[in-house]
Design a protein around this motif. Sequence first.
Motif, PDB file in Angstrom:
ATOM      1  N   SER A   1      84.936 -23.962  19.996  1.00  0.00           N
ATOM      2  CA  SER A   1      84.527 -23.058  21.071  1.00  0.00           C
ATOM      3  C   SER A   1      84.395 -23.818  22.390  1.00  0.00           C
ATOM      4  O   SER A   1      83.369 -23.774  23.063  1.00  0.00           O
TER       5      SER A   1
ATOM      6  N   TYR B   1      79.987 -21.321  22.992  1.00  0.00           N
ATOM      7  CA  TYR B   1      79.498 -19.965  22.752  1.00  0.00           C
ATOM      8  C   TYR B   1      79.168 -19.724  21.284  1.00  0.00           C
ATOM      9  O   TYR B   1      78.193 -19.039  20.957  1.00  0.00           O
ATOM     10  N   SER B   2      79.981 -20.282  20.393  1.00  0.00           N
ATOM     11  CA  SER B   2      79.784 -20.026  18.963  1.00  0.00           C
ATOM     12  C   SER B   2      78.535 -20.704  18.411  1.00  0.00           C
ATOM     13  O   SER B   2      78.076 -20.364  17.322  1.00  0.00           O
TER      14      SER B   2
ATOM     15  N   THR C   1      75.601 -20.961  20.269  1.00  0.00           N
ATOM     16  CA  THR C   1      74.494 -20.631  21.156  1.00  0.00           C
ATOM     17  C   THR C   1      73.190 -20.404  20.399  1.00  0.00           C
ATOM     18  O   THR C   1      72.146 -20.982  20.736  1.00  0.00           O
TER      19      THR C   1
ATOM     20  N   THR D   1      75.560 -19.810  29.014  1.00  0.00           N
ATOM     21  CA  THR D   1      75.890 -19.025  27.836  1.00  0.00           C
ATOM     22  C   THR D   1      76.822 -17.884  28.218  1.00  0.00           C
ATOM     23  O   THR D   1      77.092 -17.656  29.404  1.00  0.00           O
ATOM     24  N   GLN D   2      77.291 -17.166  27.218  1.00  0.00           N
ATOM     25  CA  GLN D   2      78.020 -15.941  27.521  1.00  0.00           C
ATOM     26  C   GLN D   2      77.100 -14.996  28.293  1.00  0.00           C
ATOM     27  O   GLN D   2      75.897 -14.924  28.044  1.00  0.00           O
TER      28      GLN D   2
ATOM     29  N   TYR E   1      74.922 -12.642  26.185  1.00  0.00           N
ATOM     30  CA  TYR E   1      73.788 -13.276  25.504  1.00  0.00           C
ATOM     31  C   TYR E   1      72.611 -13.418  26.470  1.00  0.00           C
ATOM     32  O   TYR E   1      71.467 -13.092  26.119  1.00  0.00           O
TER      33      TYR E   1
ATOM     34  N   SER F   1      80.199 -15.893  32.242  1.00  0.00           N
ATOM     35  CA  SER F   1      79.049 -16.586  31.666  1.00  0.00           C
ATOM     36  C   SER F   1      77.829 -16.392  32.555  1.00  0.00           C
ATOM     37  O   SER F   1      77.888 -15.683  33.571  1.00  0.00           O
TER      38      SER F   1
END
Length: 275
Positions: free
Chosen positions: A18, A112-113, A115, A135-136, A139, A182
Amino acid sequence: MSSHQRTSPVARRRIALSQNFLHNAAAVRLVVRSARVRPADLVVEPGAGEGVLTRALARTARQVVAYEIDPRLAARLPHRTRAHPNVLVVQGDFVRARPPREPFAVVGSIPYSRTSDIVRWCLDAPALTSATLVTQLEYARKRTGGYGRWTRLTVETWPEYDWRFVARIARESFTPVPRTDSAVLRIQRRPTLLLPRNRLAAYRDFVAHGFTGTGGSLRATLARRHGPARTRAAFRTLAVDASAPVGYVTPAQWLALFCALGPRARNPGAAPGIR
């Protein structure tokens, strides 16, 4: 030949780990500024990648411990940070690391994966002062009351941590460009707890029960444990919407309800302020 076979090893590794590297100089400055790094600070960076943020942090912090799980990138980081002797590169998985015993901050543009794992690591670290994370967008919004909703994690940790949405970062600020924008999310340990430490476990149990959702509304759920009349009175006194689903009750309202209904309850009117 399948699309996976046509993808280069580097691209496959980026997908597996990621990896989307923050390269925009203005965005990097925004992250460092949001982290409020001071010259005496120890900073731990998860997912240092190509070292762009690492170097920016090193210009201000006393020391930066930069974790990178990708052996290829980790091998290059000492060269990329050679102008900054206060950078220590660690090749390994950040979430498997032992947190420093001295006060420290976490700052990073994180995969991201990973987080949820990284955030949980931060919350569990006794000496953490703050975590400033890219982060995304979704999220960060969900964890800070975006759309008027609050997550269980934010509510449970609210007496100890302040969660803030700082700013949006455009997807074009990364290489390769991800599918979504993000955001900078800041989680800061409160200098003064909003509840006595010996009541935190009871508060978390109160929140966990409330989030079971039994009954369709928070009041209906809490009434099963605390009694309909007492619960109704607390909601009325604290001006909490009796029909509100659990996710629409703010952290401050949760605290007030706990103080009214939880163990060793005080006068509801003396509970933490509602916003």
